[in-house]
Scaffold this motif. Structure first.
Motif, PDB file in Angstrom:
ATOM      1  N   ASN A 240       0.810  -1.232   0.000  1.00  0.00           N
ATOM      2  CA  ASN A 240       0.000   0.000   0.000  1.00  0.00           C
ATOM      3  C   ASN A 240       0.833   1.268   0.000  1.00  0.00           C
ATOM      4  N   THR A 241       2.172   1.140   0.144  1.00  0.00           N
ATOM      5  CA  THR A 241       3.043   2.318   0.150  1.00  0.00           C
ATOM      6  C   THR A 241       4.322   2.033  -0.623  1.00  0.00           C
ATOM      7  N   ARG A 242       4.964   3.086  -1.084  1.00  0.00           N
ATOM      8  CA  ARG A 242       6.227   2.940  -1.822  1.00  0.00           C
ATOM      9  C   ARG A 242       7.333   2.406  -0.909  1.00  0.00           C
ATOM     10  N   SER A 243       7.335   2.886   0.349  1.00  0.00           N
ATOM     11  CA  SER A 243       8.379   2.427   1.288  1.00  0.00           C
ATOM     12  C   SER A 243       8.239   0.934   1.556  1.00  0.00           C
ATOM     13  N   ALA A 244       6.993   0.448   1.658  1.00  0.00           N
ATOM     14  CA  ALA A 244       6.770  -0.992   1.879  1.00  0.00           C
ATOM     15  C   ALA A 244       7.228  -1.801   0.667  1.00  0.00           C
ATOM     16  N   THR A 245       7.037  -1.250  -0.534  1.00  0.00           N
ATOM     17  CA  THR A 245       7.499  -1.922  -1.755  1.00  0.00           C
ATOM     18  C   THR A 245       8.998  -2.154  -1.696  1.00  0.00           C
ATOM     19  N   GLU A 246       9.749  -1.110  -1.375  1.00  0.00           N
ATOM     20  CA  GLU A 246      11.212  -1.230  -1.287  1.00  0.00           C
ATOM     21  C   GLU A 246      11.616  -2.203  -0.169  1.00  0.00           C
ATOM     22  N   ARG A 247      10.883  -2.155   0.940  1.00  0.00           N
ATOM     23  CA  ARG A 247      11.215  -3.004   2.093  1.00  0.00           C
ATOM     24  C   ARG A 247      11.029  -4.483   1.757  1.00  0.00           C
ATOM     25  N   VAL A 248       9.944  -4.818   1.056  1.00  0.00           N
ATOM     26  CA  VAL A 248       9.676  -6.222   0.709  1.00  0.00           C
ATOM     27  C   VAL A 248      10.749  -6.761  -0.228  1.00  0.00           C
TER      28      VAL A 248
ATOM     29  N   VAL B 113      -1.434 -13.098  -7.887  1.00  0.00           N
ATOM     30  CA  VAL B 113      -1.320 -11.765  -7.284  1.00  0.00           C
ATOM     31  C   VAL B 113      -1.358 -11.941  -5.767  1.00  0.00           C
ATOM     32  N   ILE B 114      -0.423 -11.276  -5.080  1.00  0.00           N
ATOM     33  CA  ILE B 114      -0.427 -11.263  -3.610  1.00  0.00           C
ATOM     34  C   ILE B 114      -0.682  -9.829  -3.164  1.00  0.00           C
ATOM     35  N   CYS B 115      -1.648  -9.643  -2.268  1.00  0.00           N
ATOM     36  CA  CYS B 115      -1.894  -8.330  -1.652  1.00  0.00           C
ATOM     37  C   CYS B 115      -1.402  -8.394  -0.213  1.00  0.00           C
ATOM     38  N   LEU B 116      -0.431  -7.554   0.123  1.00  0.00           N
ATOM     39  CA  LEU B 116       0.054  -7.501   1.504  1.00  0.00           C
ATOM     40  C   LEU B 116      -0.776  -6.460   2.257  1.00  0.00           C
ATOM     41  N   GLY B 117      -1.719  -6.918   3.040  1.00  0.00           N
ATOM     42  CA  GLY B 117      -2.617  -6.025   3.754  1.00  0.00           C
ATOM     43  C   GLY B 117      -3.807  -5.644   2.898  1.00  0.00           C
ATOM     44  N   SER B 118      -4.710  -4.901   3.497  1.00  0.00           N
ATOM     45  CA  SER B 118      -5.975  -4.555   2.842  1.00  0.00           C
ATOM     46  C   SER B 118      -5.792  -3.497   1.769  1.00  0.00           C
ATOM     47  N   PRO B 119      -6.370  -3.706   0.564  1.00  0.00           N
ATOM     48  CA  PRO B 119      -6.368  -2.647  -0.468  1.00  0.00           C
ATOM     49  C   PRO B 119      -7.350  -1.520  -0.159  1.00  0.00           C
TER      50      PRO B 119
END
Length: 861
Positions: A277-285, A357-363
């Protein structure tokens, strides 16, 4: 439309070359194509709502390509634009261009001759040489964006080629309709219709509701055929958790389990797309997958890689255009094992074969969930496969209800902005550049747009008065007349009018980072969205230290050190997606059903059976949901659509928290919390701290306050007036006024080749804000800034509905005192600790709170 056209009727319109190609490549029409191709051939406005990968794009272009080929075959194809395709994304424009060239080449190969049909893209990335080439030989199909289309309308030479246009296709219409880009486009389409009276409008979208409203957005007050073909695709959707117990498991175990689960799912499939849900989470994953499994994953680099089986990449809007293009090409070619993104790959760009498709947390909305999971099996007849991974109990309930309604095709309603006076000012300026208009004729054309169907004549007149320079005091702030107005006629003013319009057009505001300073010393940077939330006295964390916000000027926020104070605003707040109101209400209805079962003294096995049947959950997830609701019911009360629980809690520092269990989504809670804080300030002379999330909001103070009395002072019919006062000197209004003033050309981003930086724009807007207030506190652009905050950023209408429910007695308020925050309230209380505790410490805090609640329940027994 209830019935599709018979295959023989649709096929009967095809010319031989197109028919040969179509039925060589496909065995039959898909459902959307059966409904739409004949409509479009007959020049009937059509809205097509269908799942991703169902052939709706070819359904839109099929009739158009057929006619162009037939005309070329008969030697009657003219040098003009026949069709304009409008896309919200440049990447989608490039994608459609490739997907049109390929069929045309195949048709020519089968026919054994060239038809000479030209397809071109015109966006902000198009070079001057390519634009010049289009003037000499116009494309028959022009692919563009809303902003570039508005520029084309005012281009003296190219304008001639779009007279008597046959079709205009608006793709991903839901992503445009919900913001000011769509409002701008709706007026552009009306202007285009003046040039081409027989224009056929076609709208494409995968997930929209309500269809009738979106159809009105597409065509205004004209007729439109609505094609709803959303039910012809299979879904394999599941909500899963990395551990059996989301509360009592240690954070390290949950985190380790999550990455092991992601890794397992990736390697069970060919290509996986992961949404955060966030750009920072994208980089972290991406970072964690590479570091935890170094032999399995390699990140895509600038050099062409050799081994693709382990490649992984990040995709989001902050990355360079070149990096995103490279990753999209590698994905389309099937050379990537996994891609992690935020929202950048949600829309219908063809990214090749994705089987999971994997969703990490609620969209946060049913429509967004369907949009994301629709990227899997992006082809006709494929089964969409997706897994939603949840890490806490609120997410578990939210995602379970969301998946239920996605499978049952109950989509949340779209919010379409209306009467946007800043966009209106920009478009009137553009119309005046075209030619001299009669005022009444101009007003009537604007009213044909759905977004301005309720525009009042006095609002139109005020915008025209501003543009015509009738407020002389604005010239002191370098705001000059852009049009002339005389004897009921309107026309452009000044030699630079066209250049100013062309170089400042658009609705997307310039944004940048804000410097945080203690006097002249720079501490760090925050984004503008975060600054909008701050009010003097708020405490936040930056670089591991706490600071108190004092004030902002331009792009500088002045603070002072606040050592040892608890933050009141978490730093990730501005990145959060808001929960949709419709989904929030569905979760509340589920809560009501759960409380009803508890009150009826249903045993645990009966409750688990109900949860399993209602939410399509597995046994472990159903057990977690049961325990969560059981704890809340035994410890306090379950709030739902007919009951608003207000929880009073005093923390270890004697701070009084009044927590409203208002599961209405963050946009509604923002309205209610600001109105309540203002009411407390006026009636009890107390400044209070506010905290909000999707499920709750609180007001807090070091001194005793009577929040319920203040809440009862807020009447639904006075809510807008209260919020007008509450927002008056806030950062959010100052920033949004800058956005509106820039759209309305009160502030010029570009003038005579010079670009004004965002900081200078903000300083200009603050001086301008004072100037317009001296003219009128309801000056048209200031009024629009308030409307944008209340209706687009927040949700004042649904907040009024909530207050109406309370006033009518439909929603009852129940007050409770607690020694420990209840399970439903603990996350909002935790907000302030989010930045000063490590993530594992936060989880341990929540676990201990949970155990204290369990102990209290045992003591109560």
């Amino acid at each position: 439309m209830d019935k599709p056209y018979p295959t023989e009727v649709t096929r009967g319109i095809f010319c031989k070359p197109f028919d040969n190609w179509f039925f060589t490549k496909f065995s039959d029409f898909t459902q959307p194509q059966k409904f739409s191709i004949y409509n479009i051939h007959s020049r009937q406005n059509t809205l097509i709502s269908s799942v991703t990968g169902s052939g709706k794009t070819l359904g839109a272009f099929g009739a158009i390509l057929n006619e162009l080929i037939d005309s070329a075959d008969k030697g009657i194809l003219e040098d003009k634009v026949y069709c304009i395709y409008v896309s919200p994304l440049r990447a989608l424009s490039r994608d459609i261009h490739l997907n049109l060239i390929e069929p045309l080449e195949e048709i020519e190969k089968l026919a054994g001759k060239s038809f000479g049909i030209r397809v071109a893209v015109r966006t902000g990335d198009t070079s001057a040489a390519e634009r010049s080439k289009m003037l000499k030989k116009p494309p028959h199909i022009l692919i563009t964006t809303p902003e570039s289309l508005a520029i084309i309308l005012n281009s003296i030479k190219f304008r001639e080629y779009i007279k008597n246009l046959d079709w205009c296709i608006v793709d991903e219409i839901h992503s445009l309709a919900e913001n000011k880009r769509g409002v701008h486009l709706s007026l552009t389409l009306e202007r285009l219709q003046c040039l081409s009276t027989g224009l056929c409008r076609i709208g494409l979208s995968a997930t929209i509701s309500p269809l009738d409203e979106v159809a009105k957005f597409l065509v205004g007050n004209r007729k439109c055929k609505v094609v709803d073909a959303t039910s012809n695709k299979g879904y394999d959707l599941k909500v899963i958790s990395p551990v059996d117990d989301l509360v009592d498991s240690a954070y390290n175990k949950i985190n380790k389990g999550m990455y092991e689960l992601i890794d397992k799912l990736i390697h069970e499939h060919k290509t996986t797309l992961i949404f955060t849900n966030t750009r920072s989470a994208t980089e972290r994953v991406v970072h964690h997958l590479k570091t935890k499994f170094p032999k399995k994953y390699t990140e895509i680099t600038e050099d062409d890689p050799t081994g693709y089986s382990s490649l992984i990449g990040a995709h989001h809007g902050s990355l360079s255009k070149e990096h995103r293009f490279k990753l999209e090409e590698a994905l389309r070619a099937g050379k990537l094992k996994a891609v992690v993104c935020s929202t950048s790959l949600e829309l219908g760009i063809d990214i090749g074969y994705i089987d999971l498709v994997i969703c990490l947390g609620s969209p946060k909305s049913i429509a967004r969930l369907l949009q994301r999971v629709g990227r899997s099996q992006h082809k006709v007849g494929g089964i969409t496969k997706a897994r939603v991974i949840v890490l806490d109990r609120d997410d578990l309930v939210e995602c379970a209800v969301m998946v239920k309604h996605a499978l049952e095709k109950k989509i949340d309603k779209l919010h379409i902005p209306t009467n946007c006076l800043d966009v209106l000012a920009q478009q009137i300026n553009g119309m005046a550049i075209e030619h001299v208009w009669d005022e009444n004729e101009m007003f009537n054309i604007i009213k044909k747009s759905y977004c301005y169907s309720k525009l009042k004549r006095e609002e139109f007149d005020e915008v025209v008065s501003y543009l015509a320079g009738e407020f002389a005091s604005l010239e002191d702030r370098y705001v000059y007349a852009k049009i002339w107005r005389e004897n009921g006629k309107i026309g452009k003013k000044g030699k630079l009018g066209r250049v100013i319009y062309m170089t400042n057009i658009g609705t997307i505001p310039d944004e940048t980072y804000v410097s945080v300073r203690i006097k002249d010393q720079i501490i760090g940077h925050i984004d503008e969205g975060f600054l909008e939330r701050l009010k003097p006295g708020d405490i936040f964390v930056l670089g591991g230290n706490t600071y108190e916000f004092r004030h902002a000027r331009g792009m500088v926020a002045q603070v002072k050190a606040a050592v040892g104070k608890k933050p009141t605003i978490p730093s990730w707040f501005s990145e959060m997606l808001p929960l949709s109101f419709d989904l929030a209400m569905e979760i509340q209805r589920f809560r009501y059903l759960m409380e009803d079962k508890f009150k009826a003294k249903k045993n645990k096995s009966e409750m688990l059976k109900f949860i399993n049947e209602y939410l399509y959950l597995d046994d472990k997830a159903a057990e977690a949901v049961y325990n969560y609701f059981s704890d809340q019911y035994k410890y306090l009360e379950i709030s739902h659509n007919k009951k608003l629980v207000v929880e009073h809690y005093i923390d270890e520092y004697s701070k009084h928290y009044i927590v409203f269990h208002s599961l209405y989504g963050r946009r509604v809670n923002d309205v209610l919390s600001r109105a309540l804080a203002f009411a407390i300030g006026r009636s009890q002379h107390r400044d209070v701290e506010i905290g909000i999330n999707d499920n709750t909001f609180y007001v807090a103070s070091d001194r005793t306050i009577n929040a319920i009395n203040a809440f009862k002072l807020i009447k639904s019919n006075q809510l807008r007036d209260i919020l007008k006062l509450a927002l008056d000197k806030t950062e959010i209004l100052k920033r949004r006024f800058r956005h509106c003033a820039t759209r309305a050309f009160m502030i010029l981003r570009t003038y005579k080749g010079q670009t004004k930086r965002v900081g200078r724009q903000q300083v200009s807007s603050m001086l301008l804000l004072n100037a317009v207030r001296r003219i009128s506190d309801d000056f048209c652009i200031l009024k629009e800034a308030r409307r944008e905050v209340l209706e687009d950023l927040m949700d004042v209408e649904n907040a009024k509905n909530v207050l109406n429910g309370i006033e009518s007695g439909e929603i009852k308020i129940i007050e409770k005192n607690t020694m420990i925050p209840s399970p439903f309230a603990v996350n909002i209380i935790m907000c302030g600790y989010s930045d000063i505790l490590k993530i594992e410490e936060r989880h341990e805090f929540l676990r201990r709170m949970h155990n204290l609640v369990k102990a209290k329940i045992s003591l109560n027994k």
